[in-house]
Design a protein around this motif. Structure first.
Motif, PDB file in Angstrom:
ATOM      1  N   LYS A 133      47.789  -5.095-135.749  1.00  0.00           N
ATOM      2  CA  LYS A 133      48.150  -5.810-134.523  1.00  0.00           C
ATOM      3  C   LYS A 133      47.878  -4.950-133.286  1.00  0.00           C
ATOM      4  O   LYS A 133      47.253  -5.393-132.308  1.00  0.00           O
ATOM      5  CB  LYS A 133      49.637  -6.206-134.563  1.00  0.00           C
ATOM      6  N   VAL A 134      48.370  -3.724-133.321  1.00  0.00           N
ATOM      7  CA  VAL A 134      48.264  -2.893-132.128  1.00  0.00           C
ATOM      8  C   VAL A 134      46.820  -2.459-131.899  1.00  0.00           C
ATOM      9  O   VAL A 134      46.376  -2.252-130.747  1.00  0.00           O
ATOM     10  CB  VAL A 134      49.223  -1.683-132.231  1.00  0.00           C
ATOM     11  N   ARG A 135      46.015  -2.315-132.968  1.00  0.00           N
ATOM     12  CA  ARG A 135      44.606  -1.953-132.801  1.00  0.00           C
ATOM     13  C   ARG A 135      43.856  -3.071-132.080  1.00  0.00           C
ATOM     14  O   ARG A 135      43.041  -2.814-131.168  1.00  0.00           O
ATOM     15  CB  ARG A 135      43.976  -1.684-134.166  1.00  0.00           C
ATOM     16  N   LEU A 136      44.128  -4.316-132.462  1.00  0.00           N
ATOM     17  CA  LEU A 136      43.489  -5.443-131.784  1.00  0.00           C
ATOM     18  C   LEU A 136      43.940  -5.551-130.330  1.00  0.00           C
ATOM     19  O   LEU A 136      43.138  -5.829-129.429  1.00  0.00           O
ATOM     20  CB  LEU A 136      43.795  -6.744-132.536  1.00  0.00           C
ATOM     21  N   ALA A 137      45.245  -5.333-130.089  1.00  0.00           N
ATOM     22  CA  ALA A 137      45.769  -5.423-128.719  1.00  0.00           C
ATOM     23  C   ALA A 137      45.171  -4.339-127.840  1.00  0.00           C
ATOM     24  O   ALA A 137      44.765  -4.591-126.692  1.00  0.00           O
ATOM     25  CB  ALA A 137      47.288  -5.320-128.740  1.00  0.00           C
ATOM     26  N   GLN A 138      45.088  -3.114-128.371  1.00  0.00           N
ATOM     27  CA  GLN A 138      44.509  -2.025-127.583  1.00  0.00           C
ATOM     28  C   GLN A 138      43.038  -2.256-127.325  1.00  0.00           C
ATOM     29  O   GLN A 138      42.536  -1.984-126.221  1.00  0.00           O
ATOM     30  CB  GLN A 138      44.712  -0.697-128.331  1.00  0.00           C
ATOM     31  N   GLY A 139      42.305  -2.796-128.303  1.00  0.00           N
ATOM     32  CA  GLY A 139      40.891  -3.059-128.117  1.00  0.00           C
ATOM     33  C   GLY A 139      40.608  -4.131-127.089  1.00  0.00           C
ATOM     34  O   GLY A 139      39.525  -4.148-126.474  1.00  0.00           O
ATOM     35  N   SER A 140      41.594  -5.012-126.849  1.00  0.00           N
ATOM     36  CA  SER A 140      41.385  -6.081-125.857  1.00  0.00           C
ATOM     37  C   SER A 140      41.940  -5.711-124.496  1.00  0.00           C
ATOM     38  O   SER A 140      42.031  -6.562-123.611  1.00  0.00           O
ATOM     39  CB  SER A 140      42.043  -7.370-126.343  1.00  0.00           C
ATOM     40  N   GLY A 141      42.341  -4.442-124.308  1.00  0.00           N
ATOM     41  CA  GLY A 141      42.752  -3.980-122.986  1.00  0.00           C
ATOM     42  C   GLY A 141      44.236  -4.006-122.726  1.00  0.00           C
ATOM     43  O   GLY A 141      44.675  -3.760-121.587  1.00  0.00           O
ATOM     44  N   ALA A 142      45.091  -4.269-123.720  1.00  0.00           N
ATOM     45  CA  ALA A 142      46.547  -4.320-123.518  1.00  0.00           C
ATOM     46  C   ALA A 142      47.091  -2.931-123.217  1.00  0.00           C
ATOM     47  O   ALA A 142      46.579  -1.914-123.700  1.00  0.00           O
ATOM     48  CB  ALA A 142      47.225  -4.912-124.745  1.00  0.00           C
ATOM     49  N   ARG A 143      48.130  -2.864-122.411  1.00  0.00           N
ATOM     50  CA  ARG A 143      48.794  -1.597-122.065  1.00  0.00           C
ATOM     51  C   ARG A 143      50.016  -1.343-122.932  1.00  0.00           C
ATOM     52  O   ARG A 143      50.673  -0.304-122.798  1.00  0.00           O
ATOM     53  CB  ARG A 143      49.209  -1.642-120.600  1.00  0.00           C
ATOM     54  N   GLY A 144      50.320  -2.242-123.813  1.00  0.00           N
ATOM     55  CA  GLY A 144      51.467  -2.129-124.715  1.00  0.00           C
ATOM     56  C   GLY A 144      51.530  -3.367-125.576  1.00  0.00           C
ATOM     57  O   GLY A 144      50.774  -4.327-125.370  1.00  0.00           O
ATOM     58  N   LEU A 145      52.451  -3.383-126.555  1.00  0.00           N
ATOM     59  CA  LEU A 145      52.565  -4.530-127.449  1.00  0.00           C
ATOM     60  C   LEU A 145      54.027  -4.737-127.820  1.00  0.00           C
ATOM     61  O   LEU A 145      54.709  -3.788-128.251  1.00  0.00           O
ATOM     62  CB  LEU A 145      51.745  -4.326-128.717  1.00  0.00           C
ATOM     63  N   LEU A 146      54.501  -5.973-127.622  1.00  0.00           N
ATOM     64  CA  LEU A 146      55.837  -6.367-128.050  1.00  0.00           C
ATOM     65  C   LEU A 146      55.696  -7.329-129.223  1.00  0.00           C
ATOM     66  O   LEU A 146      55.067  -8.387-129.093  1.00  0.00           O
ATOM     67  CB  LEU A 146      56.610  -7.040-126.913  1.00  0.00           C
ATOM     68  N   ILE A 147      56.274  -6.961-130.363  1.00  0.00           N
ATOM     69  CA  ILE A 147      56.225  -7.795-131.557  1.00  0.00           C
ATOM     70  C   ILE A 147      57.578  -8.482-131.697  1.00  0.00           C
ATOM     71  O   ILE A 147      58.607  -7.816-131.844  1.00  0.00           O
ATOM     72  CB  ILE A 147      55.902  -6.956-132.805  1.00  0.00           C
ATOM     73  N   CYS A 150      50.323  -9.260-141.368  1.00  0.00           N
ATOM     74  CA  CYS A 150      49.488  -8.053-141.390  1.00  0.00           C
ATOM     75  C   CYS A 150      50.318  -6.860-140.936  1.00  0.00           C
ATOM     76  O   CYS A 150      51.487  -7.009-140.546  1.00  0.00           O
ATOM     77  CB  CYS A 150      48.243  -8.210-140.507  1.00  0.00           C
ATOM     78  N   THR A 151      49.739  -5.683-140.968  1.00  0.00           N
ATOM     79  CA  THR A 151      50.474  -4.469-140.625  1.00  0.00           C
ATOM     80  C   THR A 151      50.598  -4.315-139.115  1.00  0.00           C
ATOM     81  O   THR A 151      49.865  -4.941-138.330  1.00  0.00           O
ATOM     82  CB  THR A 151      49.762  -3.236-141.201  1.00  0.00           C
ATOM     83  N   PHE A 152      51.531  -3.440-138.731  1.00  0.00           N
ATOM     84  CA  PHE A 152      51.694  -3.138-137.312  1.00  0.00           C
ATOM     85  C   PHE A 152      50.410  -2.519-136.746  1.00  0.00           C
ATOM     86  O   PHE A 152      50.031  -2.771-135.593  1.00  0.00           O
ATOM     87  CB  PHE A 152      52.878  -2.196-137.092  1.00  0.00           C
ATOM     88  N   TYR A 153      49.741  -1.695-137.553  1.00  0.00           N
ATOM     89  CA  TYR A 153      48.527  -1.031-137.086  1.00  0.00           C
ATOM     90  C   TYR A 153      47.449  -2.048-136.742  1.00  0.00           C
ATOM     91  O   TYR A 153      46.762  -1.924-135.713  1.00  0.00           O
ATOM     92  CB  TYR A 153      48.019  -0.057-138.154  1.00  0.00           C
TER      93      TYR A 153
END
Length: 584
Positions: A101-115, A96-99
């Motif tokens: 991934k990061v949208r799901l991570a931000q919605g679950s309370g993450a402060r950042g995302l390492l792919i 899937c796209t980077f967007y």
């Protein structure tokens, strides 16, 4: 149809060029959750349009790292039950796209995302609407670094993301500049002086050591075409079969550089006032010529230096010094051996290689699947290479700044041999032309200064664009335009272009020639046969030491010699005074 497809592909390439996403290198600083070893920095590639990273590590928040690399995080079902509250999750790249991934991570309370990526790192892009919606940083980390993190610190780690500033230019550029300009100047001077000396040796028909030196090779247009086709083919083959061909290139470099080192040091060793002993009489190949023992020791030393570099070539602490020394010796040897006979040949070679360099640096990123330049990829070594070997055909100097970004960017600054040799051949031609027309080396000095200016422009472009630059893009116009403008200003463009100044072997004034129907030579001249002898005096007999080894004409004595000379020299340049000729 083929033409239309090519145009469509070119248009797509230009659209990609205008739509490139911004990307920067940053660092992830990892520390263990509970004491233990000191922290360690790892390289990441991030897009500041998602969210900016602090420049100072002290201002970055340490977050608990959540290893979620078993998931690609492309759907809500991939989220953990408790979410990523105040955590820094690691997820796998793909599907899937980077967007997303990061949208799901931000919605679950993450402060950042390492792919985590097993492939080459690419900037995580999106569109303007997506950038405005996301407020946490997202970055790519290599799979190899991820494994190192958990092997070094265990599963319980904390990490902080930051992007330290890096100086635009490094001080190692000064070292590369001095080495490059010094090599071009010394090689051009040596090649020009050696060429003129060999012309004198040829006239004197000397059979001594100077005549036994390696002959220079004149470059023809056909040779230029073959050379360029070979370079293109070799570069493409290296791009596709790097791991299979890199060791062949390393072996060729060892052989060529040891030969170049011997060629550079041999004139110095031969001038030493001691150890003139020779090998005893023998029937061995080459040794039957009884070479000097000192030259044999020098040859062994050059081979040993090359072998030492070959064995320890990956020692980043000091092996680069040997590589640069061998590379400079190789460049000097090449400039001495390869000769461009005319400015027309110089222009043809430089312009063709100018196009070659620009194409493989700026155009090939739009033709490769990875989007990387073929030239830069081959010069620095592919990131997915199994051997992790580097091509040795470059001058390299380690970075002198202490920025952590040296882990991300290349730890060495590089300058290819072609960026020295190609303009150096023009500098050598200018020096030979200077000596021929007795112009006080004005062409040589001007072309060398122009090369230095072109190299400075290259460094400025490198600092401003922050990407690999084709140095010939700046060096070729600087050197060609300067040489051409100087020849035009001195009203010598015609002879400079065609090399007609080299048709005559040496300037006539330097040899003081005597013509059969011209003015008589001085009374104290040694060329008595060219004068009309008096009847009561016999013609002087030839001296054995001045006899020519070539049977150009039968030896005559008495009064017959001066009578035959006008016929044998009709239509030819007169013989130089004091040199052996057919009527000695």
């Amino acid at each position: 149809m083929a033409a239309a497809a090519a145009l469509a592909r070119l248009a797509a390439a230009f659209l990609l060029l205008t739509a490139q996403v911004a990307c920067e290198y940053g660092m992830v600083h990892v520390v263990p959750e509970t004491g233990g070893p000191r922290g360690k920095d790892y390289c990441i590639l991030y897009n500041p349009q998602w969210a900016h990273l602090p420049h100072d590590l002290s201002k970055a928040s340490l977050l608990q790292v959540q290893d979620w690399t078993a998931s690609v995080l492309c759907s809500p079902s991939s989220l953990p039950a408790k979410g990523f509250t105040n955590q820094l999750p690691m997820v796998a790249r793909g599907n899937c796209t980077f967007y997303e991934k990061v949208r799901l991570a931000q919605g679950s309370g993450a402060r950042g995302l390492l792919i985590v990526s097993k492939e080459a790192l690419v900037p995580p892009g999106g569109n303007k609407t997506q950038y405005d919606e996301i407020g946490i940083p997202v970055a790519l980390l290599s799979h190899r670094d991820m494994l190192d993190i958990f092997q070094t610190f265990g599963q319980a780690v904390r990490a902080a993301l930051y992007a330290p500033k890096e100086p635009m230019l490094d001080y190692n550029m000064v070292i590369i500049f001095i080495m490059a300009v010094g090599t071009v100047a010394l090689g051009g001077y040596w090649a020009g002086s050696r060429d003129v000396r060999k012309r004198y040796v040829k006239h004197k028909r000397d059979d001594g050591p100077a005549k036994q030196e390696d002959e220079a090779v004149d470059v023809t247009p056909a040779m230029i075409g073959v050379f360029v086709v070979t370079c293109c083919s070799m570069l493409v083959l290296l791009y596709h079969f790097y791991d299979q061909l890199v060791y062949a290139i390393i072996g060729i470099f060892c052989l060529a550089s040891s030969t170049g080192l011997y060629s550079c040091l041999s004139p110095l060793v031969q001038r030493l006032p001691f150890c003139k002993c020779r090998v005893p009489d023998n029937s061995l190949p080459y040794f039957h010529k009884r070479p000097q023992v000192l030259t044999l020791l020098l040859a062994l030393l050059c081979v040993a230096v090359s072998v030492v570099w070959g064995v320890f070539r990956n020692e980043d602490q000091w092996a680069w010094i040997l590589q640069d020394a061998l590379g400079i010796a190789f460049c000097l040897y090449t400039l001495k051996t390869i000769r461009l006979p005319t400015f027309k040949a110089c222009t043809l070679l430089l312009l063709v290689l100018f196009i070659y360099d620009v194409f493989f640096v700026f155009i090939t990123p739009f033709l490769t699947k990875s989007g990387n330049s073929i030239m830069v990829e081959v010069a620095t070594g592919p990131s997915d290479s199994a051997t992790h070997e580097k091509l040795p055909m470059v001058l390299k100097v380690p970075r002198l700044n202490t920025s952590p970004l040296a882990l991300c960017d290349r730890p060495f600054s590089l300058l290819g041999f072609g960026d020295i040799l190609v303009p150096g051949l023009l500098v050598a031609y200018c020096h030979r032309f200077d000596i021929q027309v007795q112009s006080s080396r004005v062409y040589f000095v001007a072309c060398t200064i122009a090369y230095g200016i072109g190299l400075l422009v290259t460094f400025m472009a490198l600092a401003l664009m922050q990407r690999g630059q084709p140095a010939l893009l700046y060096l070729v116009p600087c050197t060609l335009v300067t040489s051409c403008a100087l020849a035009l200003w001195r009203r010598e463009l015609g002879v400079f272009w065609t090399g007609s100044g080299f048709v005559k072997d040496l300037p006539q004034a330097a040899w003081a020639p005597a013509s059969a129907d011209g003015p008589q030579p001085r009374p104290d001249s040694d060329t008595a046969p060219s004068q009309q002898p008096r009847a009561e005096e016999p013609a002087p007999s030839p001296r054995p030491a001045e006899q020519s080894p070539e049977p150009a004409a039968p030896e005559e004595t008495g009064h017959a010699a001066p009578l035959q000379e006008p016929e044998s020299s009709a239509g030819l340049a007169p013989e130089p005074t004091g040199l052996p000729g057919p009527s000695a």
